[in-house]
Design a protein around this motif. Structure first.
Motif, PDB file in Angstrom:
ATOM      1  N   MET A 143       1.236   3.886   6.728  1.00  0.00           N
ATOM      2  CA  MET A 143       2.458   3.553   7.448  1.00  0.00           C
ATOM      3  C   MET A 143       2.175   3.114   8.890  1.00  0.00           C
ATOM      4  N   PHE A 144       1.056   3.553   9.463  1.00  0.00           N
ATOM      5  CA  PHE A 144       0.698   3.113  10.809  1.00  0.00           C
ATOM      6  C   PHE A 144       0.099   1.713  10.821  1.00  0.00           C
ATOM      7  N   VAL A 189      -8.101   4.150  11.453  1.00  0.00           N
ATOM      8  CA  VAL A 189      -7.113   3.149  11.055  1.00  0.00           C
ATOM      9  C   VAL A 189      -5.765   3.430  11.725  1.00  0.00           C
ATOM     10  N   ALA A 190      -5.403   4.701  11.831  1.00  0.00           N
ATOM     11  CA  ALA A 190      -4.102   5.062  12.414  1.00  0.00           C
ATOM     12  C   ALA A 190      -4.074   4.775  13.917  1.00  0.00           C
ATOM     13  N   ARG A 191      -5.202   4.902  14.595  1.00  0.00           N
ATOM     14  CA  ARG A 191      -5.230   4.669  16.034  1.00  0.00           C
ATOM     15  C   ARG A 191      -5.118   3.197  16.380  1.00  0.00           C
ATOM     16  N   GLN A 192      -5.484   2.320  15.464  1.00  0.00           N
ATOM     17  CA  GLN A 192      -5.369   0.886  15.719  1.00  0.00           C
ATOM     18  C   GLN A 192      -3.930   0.506  15.578  1.00  0.00           C
ATOM     19  N   VAL A 230      -0.621  12.802   1.661  1.00  0.00           N
ATOM     20  CA  VAL A 230       0.232  12.665   2.841  1.00  0.00           C
ATOM     21  C   VAL A 230      -0.545  12.002   3.969  1.00  0.00           C
ATOM     22  N   LEU A 231      -1.818  12.341   4.122  1.00  0.00           N
ATOM     23  CA  LEU A 231      -2.658  11.699   5.128  1.00  0.00           C
ATOM     24  C   LEU A 231      -2.804  10.206   4.847  1.00  0.00           C
ATOM     25  N   PRO A 278       0.802  -1.227   0.000  1.00  0.00           N
ATOM     26  CA  PRO A 278       0.000   0.000   0.000  1.00  0.00           C
ATOM     27  C   PRO A 278       0.833   1.274   0.000  1.00  0.00           C
ATOM     28  N   ILE A 279       2.060   1.221   0.468  1.00  0.00           N
ATOM     29  CA  ILE A 279       2.902   2.425   0.430  1.00  0.00           C
ATOM     30  C   ILE A 279       3.283   2.752  -1.009  1.00  0.00           C
TER      31      ILE A 279
END
Length: 176
Positions: free
Chosen positions: A79-80, A173-176, A72-73, A32-33
């Motif tokens: 990346m998280f 998604v980033a908080r997980q 960027v978001l 995905p990156i």
């Protein structure tokens, strides 16, 4: 931009090929990156298309909003995430993939058959006589603001709701 015609044609072909290759990269990269970086390439190519068509304000907005903020978001959210989960259950063909392939192919075929039969002349240069006088009095950015607050109010609000939902999804998604 006022470029010589051979250079303009070369830039159009080059940007078109970069756009197609970048969009194929978005679809076919399993990482995905890499897919997000390909999306950044696609958005930059679209911005350069706007510059070639003398729409500098839209090109700047494209770069600032989509490349500078949204992409960027997406990169931070990707990346998280845990990267190993993408390579565990990779199946080349699924039922959902087959349905998506049929829908996309039918949309592509309908566009290919519809676009050559469409008369584009009346769609692009449709103005009322009093609009020509109004356009001379106000600047381009003011015209964009007037159109966004009158003619394109509903699509503008719908896009802002979609972007808000994408932002909330990226945060979750980033908080997980």
């Amino acid at each position: 931009m006022d470029l010589p015609e051979p250079l303009h044609d070369f830039l159009l072909v080059f940007l078109g090929s970069c756009l197609v290759l970048g969009s194929l990269g978005v679809v076919f990269f399993t990482n995905p990156i890499f897919s997000a970086f390909s999306l950044g390439l696609v958005l930059v190519c679209i911005s350069l298309f706007y510059i070639l068509s003398n729409s500098h304000f839209v090109a700047a907005a494209q770069l600032l909003i989509y490349v500078g903020a949204i992409n960027v978001l997406i990169l931070f959210a990707v990346m998280f995430m845990n990267g190993s989960e993408y390579h565990q259950d990779f199946h080349l063909f699924t039922v959902g993939g087959g349905i998506t392939l049929m829908v996309c192919t039918s949309i592509f075929v309908s566009l290919i058959t519809t676009i050559p039969d469409t008369s584009w002349y009346g769609l692009i240069w449709t103005t009322r006589p009093n609009q020509i006088i109004e356009q001379d009095l106000i600047s381009t950015s003011q015209q964009i603001g007037v159109h966004l607050s009158t003619d394109f109010f509903l699509p503008f609000e719908l896009i802002s709701i979609i972007l808000l939902a994408a932002l909330i999804g990226a945060i979750v998604v980033a908080r997980q």
